[in-house]
Design an enzyme around this catalytic site. Structure first.
Site, PDB file in Angstrom:
ATOM      1  N   SER A  21       0.817  -1.208   0.000  1.00  0.00           N
ATOM      2  CA  SER A  21       0.000   0.000   0.000  1.00  0.00           C
ATOM      3  C   SER A  21       0.856   1.264   0.000  1.00  0.00           C
ATOM      4  O   SER A  21       1.880   1.337   0.681  1.00  0.00           O
ATOM      5  CB  SER A  21      -0.902   0.001   1.226  1.00  0.00           C
ATOM      6  N   GLY A  72       1.509  10.725   5.279  1.00  0.00           N
ATOM      7  CA  GLY A  72       0.405  10.951   6.210  1.00  0.00           C
ATOM      8  C   GLY A  72      -0.957  10.549   5.693  1.00  0.00           C
ATOM      9  O   GLY A  72      -1.969  11.186   6.012  1.00  0.00           O
ATOM     10  N   ASN A  99      -6.324  -0.926   1.734  1.00  0.00           N
ATOM     11  CA  ASN A  99      -5.653  -0.648   3.000  1.00  0.00           C
ATOM     12  C   ASN A  99      -6.494   0.373   3.760  1.00  0.00           C
ATOM     13  O   ASN A  99      -6.811   1.439   3.243  1.00  0.00           O
ATOM     14  CB  ASN A  99      -4.245  -0.109   2.722  1.00  0.00           C
ATOM     15  N   CYS A 130       0.862   2.810  10.951  1.00  0.00           N
ATOM     16  CA  CYS A 130       1.480   3.925  10.242  1.00  0.00           C
ATOM     17  C   CYS A 130       2.100   4.919  11.224  1.00  0.00           C
ATOM     18  O   CYS A 130       1.415   5.451  12.091  1.00  0.00           O
ATOM     19  CB  CYS A 130       0.461   4.645   9.381  1.00  0.00           C
ATOM     20  N   ILE A 191       6.887  -6.150   7.488  1.00  0.00           N
ATOM     21  CA  ILE A 191       6.744  -5.049   8.435  1.00  0.00           C
ATOM     22  C   ILE A 191       6.304  -3.772   7.713  1.00  0.00           C
ATOM     23  O   ILE A 191       6.558  -3.608   6.519  1.00  0.00           O
ATOM     24  CB  ILE A 191       8.069  -4.766   9.186  1.00  0.00           C
ATOM     25  N   THR A 193       6.864   0.458   7.974  1.00  0.00           N
ATOM     26  CA  THR A 193       8.127   1.186   8.022  1.00  0.00           C
ATOM     27  C   THR A 193       8.659   1.350   9.441  1.00  0.00           C
ATOM     28  O   THR A 193       7.917   1.418  10.415  1.00  0.00           O
ATOM     29  CB  THR A 193       7.948   2.584   7.413  1.00  0.00           C
TER      30      THR A 193
END
Length: 301
Positions: A21, A72, A99, A130, A191, A193
């Site tokens: 995503s 963001g 997502n 995120c 994973i 980030t």
């Protein structure tokens, strides 16, 4: 050719290669470069209940062996997706997965419920990790209670395949994985980030507008491999591996440590045809080693 079919819960992928995503748009942006129907699954950019502008610029920075971003979750909201994007992607002959993110369990659940009504979307990937959103996001994904609360709310509202994307910015990722499995997740992907930073020494400030961002690319691969291995041994549900995959060799490593499928992210920015190249490379490796089915190497290490 080897058999590349793999399964994520009730979801069947024609091959184990998926897109991560935020790195592949809605898929349509890449249709001039690759046949979209030959990718195992396309995970579209992050979608929230309401419109989000994302963070201020600059929000991307190159770093050694990777990149940082603090986009963001910029998107026009789930209703825009349902009305404008869904009709364009619903005819693509592969798994189109949305997502989903939010700032509260209720936001996540409502967004998921609206996507649940779309017949040609067989799964969602729940982003509880995120690191670029000030509300929700990282806060949910870094505790077992927070992660479980979101998954529980979404599971009650969403009835198809539920993938939960895990944050590496935790003490024990296996513990988080077990918590979301207990609340009904059909799969986990990892994973997301790693939290990082880059500095402009002439201007004496961060290269990113909010100071920090998510680190991705080849530099995170060793960490990702270790975590995928840990999680695959901790849960019974399928694991999707991602983090720095740039070649078929990288993908096979993730599969060997326990991933039933993989996602390619940052590498899409370097080579828009990388997904198909990795798929073909996996097939060539299996043929060269006389392995008839990809499932024979899942978790062999």
């Amino acid at each position: 050719m080897a058999r590349l079919t793999t399964n994520i819960g009730n979801l069947t992928l024609k091959n184990p290669v998926m897109t991560a995503s935020g790195t592949f748009g809605y898929g349509l942006e890449f249709q001039d470069f690759v046949p979209l129907d030959q990718i195992g699954g396309i995970i579209v950019k992050g979608t929230t209940l309401h419109h989000r502008e994302g963070n201020d610029y600059p929000r991307m920075a190159e770093t050694t062996g990777g990149m940082l971003n603090c986009v963001g979750l910029q998107n026009k909201g789930v209703d825009y997706f349902c009305k404008n994007i869904y009709p364009a992607v619903s005819s693509i002959d592969t798994n189109i997965i949305v997502n989903v993110s939010g700032s509260s369990p209720e936001d996540y659940a409502e967004c998921a419920a609206r996507i649940d009504e779309l017949d040609s979307i067989p799964a969602i990937e729940l982003n509880i990790s995120c690191p670029n959103v000030k509300q929700g996001g990282m806060a949910f994904g870094t505790t077992t209670h927070g992660a479980a609360s979101v998954v529980k709310a979404v599971r009650e509202a969403y009835h198809k395949t539920l993938i939960v994307k895990l944050s590496p910015n935790v003490t024990d990722i296996a513990e988080i994985a077990r918590a979301v499995e207990a609340e009904g997740a059909d799969s986990v992907s990892l994973i997301n980030t790693l939290m990082g930073m880059a500095v402009d020494i002439e201007r004496r400030q961060s290269l990113l507008s909010i100071g920090t961002g998510g680190l991705s690319g080849p530099c995170v691969k060793p960490v990702a491999l270790r975590m995928v291995k840990q999680v695959s041994q901790a849960v019974k549900i399928p694991v999707i591996g991602l983090g720095g995959i740039c070649s078929a060799k990288d993908a096979i490593e993730f599969i060997m440590v326990g991933a039933s499928a993989i996602q390619i992210g940052t590498a899409n920015f370097l080579d828009p045809a990388i997904t198909i190249k990795v798929r073909d490379g996996i097939n060539e490796w299996l043929d060269a080693h006389n392995i008839p089915d990809i499932k024979e190497i899942i978790g062999v290490i």
